[in-house]
Design a protein around this motif. Structure first.
Motif, PDB file in Angstrom:
ATOM      1  N   THR A 133      -6.392 -48.122 -69.167  1.00 46.49           N
ATOM      2  CA  THR A 133      -5.787 -48.219 -70.506  1.00 46.49           C
ATOM      3  C   THR A 133      -6.731 -47.689 -71.576  1.00 46.49           C
ATOM      4  O   THR A 133      -6.324 -46.899 -72.443  1.00 46.49           O
ATOM      5  CB  THR A 133      -5.411 -49.678 -70.809  1.00 46.49           C
ATOM      6  N   ARG A 134      -8.005 -48.090 -71.524  1.00 45.44           N
ATOM      7  CA  ARG A 134      -8.933 -47.638 -72.583  1.00 45.44           C
ATOM      8  C   ARG A 134      -9.261 -46.156 -72.428  1.00 45.44           C
ATOM      9  O   ARG A 134      -9.405 -45.445 -73.433  1.00 45.44           O
ATOM     10  CB  ARG A 134     -10.192 -48.492 -72.620  1.00 45.44           C
ATOM     11  N   VAL A 135      -9.363 -45.672 -71.196  1.00 44.15           N
ATOM     12  CA  VAL A 135      -9.651 -44.253 -70.998  1.00 44.15           C
ATOM     13  C   VAL A 135      -8.463 -43.403 -71.442  1.00 44.15           C
ATOM     14  O   VAL A 135      -8.635 -42.365 -72.089  1.00 44.15           O
ATOM     15  CB  VAL A 135     -10.020 -43.974 -69.528  1.00 44.15           C
ATOM     16  N   ALA A 136      -7.246 -43.838 -71.129  1.00 42.03           N
ATOM     17  CA  ALA A 136      -6.061 -43.102 -71.574  1.00 42.03           C
ATOM     18  C   ALA A 136      -5.976 -43.067 -73.094  1.00 42.03           C
ATOM     19  O   ALA A 136      -5.629 -42.033 -73.683  1.00 42.03           O
ATOM     20  CB  ALA A 136      -4.798 -43.746 -70.985  1.00 42.03           C
ATOM     21  N   ASP A 137      -6.314 -44.179 -73.748  1.00 42.34           N
ATOM     22  CA  ASP A 137      -6.324 -44.210 -75.220  1.00 42.34           C
ATOM     23  C   ASP A 137      -7.327 -43.197 -75.772  1.00 42.34           C
ATOM     24  O   ASP A 137      -7.021 -42.456 -76.714  1.00 42.34           O
ATOM     25  CB  ASP A 137      -6.687 -45.613 -75.717  1.00 42.34           C
ATOM     26  N   ALA A 138      -8.526 -43.179 -75.200  1.00 42.38           N
ATOM     27  CA  ALA A 138      -9.557 -42.251 -75.668  1.00 42.38           C
ATOM     28  C   ALA A 138      -9.148 -40.808 -75.413  1.00 42.38           C
ATOM     29  O   ALA A 138      -9.391 -39.921 -76.250  1.00 42.38           O
ATOM     30  CB  ALA A 138     -10.888 -42.551 -74.966  1.00 42.38           C
ATOM     31  N   LEU A 139      -8.508 -40.571 -74.290  1.00 48.06           N
ATOM     32  CA  LEU A 139      -8.091 -39.218 -73.944  1.00 48.06           C
ATOM     33  C   LEU A 139      -7.022 -38.711 -74.905  1.00 48.06           C
ATOM     34  O   LEU A 139      -7.117 -37.597 -75.433  1.00 48.06           O
ATOM     35  CB  LEU A 139      -7.576 -39.199 -72.504  1.00 48.06           C
ATOM     36  N   ARG A 140      -6.016 -39.522 -75.165  1.00 50.73           N
ATOM     37  CA  ARG A 140      -4.964 -39.103 -76.091  1.00 50.73           C
ATOM     38  C   ARG A 140      -5.520 -38.900 -77.496  1.00 50.73           C
ATOM     39  O   ARG A 140      -5.186 -37.926 -78.176  1.00 50.73           O
ATOM     40  CB  ARG A 140      -3.829 -40.141 -76.107  1.00 50.73           C
ATOM     41  N   ASP A 141      -6.406 -39.808 -77.934  1.00 52.30           N
ATOM     42  CA  ASP A 141      -7.006 -39.674 -79.262  1.00 52.30           C
ATOM     43  C   ASP A 141      -7.835 -38.398 -79.369  1.00 52.30           C
ATOM     44  O   ASP A 141      -7.749 -37.657 -80.358  1.00 52.30           O
ATOM     45  CB  ASP A 141      -7.896 -40.875 -79.577  1.00 52.30           C
ATOM     46  N   GLY A 142      -8.662 -38.150 -78.364  1.00 60.53           N
ATOM     47  CA  GLY A 142      -9.531 -36.982 -78.406  1.00 60.53           C
ATOM     48  C   GLY A 142      -8.758 -35.676 -78.411  1.00 60.53           C
ATOM     49  O   GLY A 142      -9.073 -34.759 -79.181  1.00 60.53           O
ATOM     50  N   ALA A 165     -10.725 -42.094 -63.737  1.00 61.43           N
ATOM     51  CA  ALA A 165      -9.603 -42.602 -64.533  1.00 61.43           C
ATOM     52  C   ALA A 165      -8.891 -41.464 -65.262  1.00 61.43           C
ATOM     53  O   ALA A 165      -7.655 -41.450 -65.361  1.00 61.43           O
ATOM     54  CB  ALA A 165     -10.098 -43.653 -65.529  1.00 61.43           C
ATOM     55  N   VAL A 166      -9.643 -40.498 -65.778  1.00 60.62           N
ATOM     56  CA  VAL A 166      -9.023 -39.341 -66.421  1.00 60.62           C
ATOM     57  C   VAL A 166      -8.180 -38.571 -65.410  1.00 60.62           C
ATOM     58  O   VAL A 166      -7.049 -38.154 -65.713  1.00 60.62           O
ATOM     59  CB  VAL A 166     -10.091 -38.418 -67.044  1.00 60.62           C
ATOM     60  N   GLU A 167      -8.701 -38.386 -64.213  1.00 58.96           N
ATOM     61  CA  GLU A 167      -7.949 -37.665 -63.178  1.00 58.96           C
ATOM     62  C   GLU A 167      -6.613 -38.359 -62.913  1.00 58.96           C
ATOM     63  O   GLU A 167      -5.581 -37.700 -62.735  1.00 58.96           O
ATOM     64  CB  GLU A 167      -8.769 -37.586 -61.889  1.00 58.96           C
ATOM     65  N   VAL A 168      -6.620 -39.678 -62.898  1.00 58.07           N
ATOM     66  CA  VAL A 168      -5.373 -40.428 -62.696  1.00 58.07           C
ATOM     67  C   VAL A 168      -4.431 -40.210 -63.878  1.00 58.07           C
ATOM     68  O   VAL A 168      -3.238 -39.926 -63.701  1.00 58.07           O
ATOM     69  CB  VAL A 168      -5.673 -41.932 -62.508  1.00 58.07           C
ATOM     70  N   CYS A 169      -4.947 -40.331 -65.094  1.00 58.57           N
ATOM     71  CA  CYS A 169      -4.100 -40.224 -66.286  1.00 58.57           C
ATOM     72  C   CYS A 169      -3.513 -38.828 -66.448  1.00 58.57           C
ATOM     73  O   CYS A 169      -2.389 -38.680 -66.958  1.00 58.57           O
ATOM     74  CB  CYS A 169      -4.899 -40.606 -67.532  1.00 58.57           C
ATOM     75  N   LEU A 170      -4.244 -37.801 -66.021  1.00 53.09           N
ATOM     76  CA  LEU A 170      -3.741 -36.437 -66.143  1.00 53.09           C
ATOM     77  C   LEU A 170      -2.507 -36.204 -65.267  1.00 53.09           C
ATOM     78  O   LEU A 170      -1.751 -35.259 -65.510  1.00 53.09           O
ATOM     79  CB  LEU A 170      -4.835 -35.426 -65.786  1.00 53.09           C
ATOM     80  N   ARG A 171      -2.317 -37.060 -64.278  1.00 54.27           N
ATOM     81  CA  ARG A 171      -1.132 -36.931 -63.414  1.00 54.27           C
ATOM     82  C   ARG A 171       0.079 -37.672 -63.973  1.00 54.27           C
ATOM     83  O   ARG A 171       1.169 -37.584 -63.401  1.00 54.27           O
ATOM     84  CB  ARG A 171      -1.448 -37.472 -62.009  1.00 54.27           C
ATOM     85  N   PRO A 173       2.952 -38.798 -66.947  1.00 57.70           N
ATOM     86  CA  PRO A 173       3.655 -38.245 -68.111  1.00 57.70           C
ATOM     87  C   PRO A 173       3.065 -38.786 -69.416  1.00 57.70           C
ATOM     88  O   PRO A 173       2.827 -39.986 -69.546  1.00 57.70           O
ATOM     89  CB  PRO A 173       5.096 -38.744 -67.906  1.00 57.70           C
ATOM     90  N   GLY A 174       2.811 -37.898 -70.351  1.00 61.15           N
ATOM     91  CA  GLY A 174       2.279 -38.319 -71.642  1.00 61.15           C
ATOM     92  C   GLY A 174       0.889 -38.911 -71.592  1.00 61.15           C
ATOM     93  O   GLY A 174       0.456 -39.571 -72.544  1.00 61.15           O
ATOM     94  N   LEU A 175       0.164 -38.668 -70.499  1.00 59.73           N
ATOM     95  CA  LEU A 175      -1.188 -39.204 -70.316  1.00 59.73           C
ATOM     96  C   LEU A 175      -1.210 -40.725 -70.400  1.00 59.73           C
ATOM     97  O   LEU A 175      -2.223 -41.330 -70.763  1.00 59.73           O
ATOM     98  CB  LEU A 175      -2.158 -38.611 -71.350  1.00 59.73           C
ATOM     99  N   GLN A 176      -0.114 -41.350 -70.049  1.00 62.58           N
ATOM    100  CA  GLN A 176      -0.044 -42.806 -70.044  1.00 62.58           C
ATOM    101  C   GLN A 176      -0.648 -43.344 -68.744  1.00 62.58           C
ATOM    102  O   GLN A 176      -0.472 -42.744 -67.685  1.00 62.58           O
ATOM    103  CB  GLN A 176       1.407 -43.279 -70.155  1.00 62.58           C
ATOM    104  N   PRO A 177      -1.355 -44.468 -68.815  1.00 64.68           N
ATOM    105  CA  PRO A 177      -1.903 -45.036 -67.580  1.00 64.68           C
ATOM    106  C   PRO A 177      -0.779 -45.549 -66.686  1.00 64.68           C
ATOM    107  O   PRO A 177       0.272 -45.964 -67.182  1.00 64.68           O
ATOM    108  CB  PRO A 177      -2.780 -46.188 -68.082  1.00 64.68           C
ATOM    109  N   PRO A 178      -0.962 -45.530 -65.381  1.00 62.66           N
ATOM    110  CA  PRO A 178       0.071 -46.071 -64.484  1.00 62.66           C
ATOM    111  C   PRO A 178       0.192 -47.580 -64.650  1.00 62.66           C
ATOM    112  O   PRO A 178      -0.717 -48.238 -65.149  1.00 62.66           O
ATOM    113  CB  PRO A 178      -0.442 -45.703 -63.089  1.00 62.66           C
ATOM    114  N   THR A 179       1.305 -48.112 -64.237  1.00 62.68           N
ATOM    115  CA  THR A 179       1.530 -49.560 -64.329  1.00 62.68           C
ATOM    116  C   THR A 179       1.104 -50.302 -63.066  1.00 62.68           C
ATOM    117  O   THR A 179       1.082 -51.529 -63.059  1.00 62.68           O
ATOM    118  CB  THR A 179       3.012 -49.844 -64.609  1.00 62.68           C
ATOM    119  N   SER A 180       0.786 -49.574 -62.033  1.00 60.37           N
ATOM    120  CA  SER A 180       0.257 -50.176 -60.812  1.00 60.37           C
ATOM    121  C   SER A 180      -0.433 -49.078 -60.008  1.00 60.37           C
ATOM    122  O   SER A 180      -0.191 -47.888 -60.226  1.00 60.37           O
ATOM    123  CB  SER A 180       1.363 -50.830 -59.981  1.00 60.37           C
ATOM    124  N   MET A 181      -1.289 -49.497 -59.096  1.00 63.50           N
ATOM    125  CA  MET A 181      -2.001 -48.528 -58.263  1.00 63.50           C
ATOM    126  C   MET A 181      -2.648 -49.254 -57.094  1.00 63.50           C
ATOM    127  O   MET A 181      -3.208 -50.345 -57.261  1.00 63.50           O
ATOM    128  CB  MET A 181      -3.067 -47.796 -59.089  1.00 63.50           C
TER     129      MET A 181
END
Length: 202
Positions: A133-142, A165-171, A173-181
């Motif tokens: 969640t925090r990495v996805a937030d930083a990625l979208r902001d940046g 975590a970035v590699e996961v978020c890049l996969r 939609p919308g660079l949103q973090p997954p809800t489970s993994m």
């Protein structure tokens, strides 16, 4: 009408930390080997200057940890942009596991994490869900800031867990973090200390 040029996302892992093999460390603020830091900063500068995006502006951030900040400072001295600290780029927090040898952590504690990889907080620290969640937030902001100012490159000085975590978020939609993994879906490899991965964001 000319299409916008792609933006490059540079994910740089800190240099080799001064720590024994097999140590659990995430948020633990270990220093990095100074000679290795300097050598990797010089190698990064050569790659940066050779990039097709070298003629455009760039934005840079670093994890507040000593090992990541040291590489950011050394890279800036070699001509790369000065980076700003962002706490969201810190490594995962392993709580009371920090500073312990991995083989000294109780087997049942490791099994508990494996059974609930996404939500469990290893060592009562941080879960993978919170990290994402925090990495996805930083990625979208940046990326948003980079697009707003016309930057062609975003540079992060960070850690293995954040890069994964970035590699996961890049996969997503919308660079949103997954809800489970599940643990098997977490990236198993990452670049070595002082090395980097470059993603071209169309």
């Amino acid at each position: 009408m000319t299409a916008p040029k792609p933006l490059e996302l540079w994910l740089v892992r800190h240099a080799r930390p001064l720590a024994p093999e097999g140590l659990c460390y995430g948020r633990l603020d270990l220093p990095a080997d100074a000679a290795h830091t300097q050598a990797r900063a010089e190698a990064l500068a050569r790659a940066w200057q050779a990039s097709p995006a070298d003629d455009g502006p760039a934005m840079a951030w670093h994890s507040p940890s000593a090992r990541a900040h040291a590489l950011a400072r050394a890279a800036a001295a070699c001509g790369l942009p000065h980076a700003t600290a962002d706490a969201r780029l810190q490594e995962m927090d392993f709580g009371h596991w920090e500073g312990q040898p991995w083989d000294g952590i109780a087997r049942n504690a490791l099994d508990a994490w494996a059974q609930d990889f996404f939500h469990h907080c290893p060592g009562q620290g941080e879960s993978v869900a919170r990290l994402l969640t925090r990495v996805a937030d930083a990625l979208r902001d940046g990326l948003s800031q980079a697009h707003a100012c016309g930057a062609r490159r975003v540079l992060w000085f960070t850690h293995a867990g954040v890069i994964r975590a970035v590699e996961v978020c890049l996969r997503q939609p919308g660079l949103q973090p997954p809800t489970s993994m599940a643990a098997r879906d977490w990236p198993s490899t990452v670049c070595d200390f002082g090395h980097w991965i470059v993603h071209r964001m169309e």
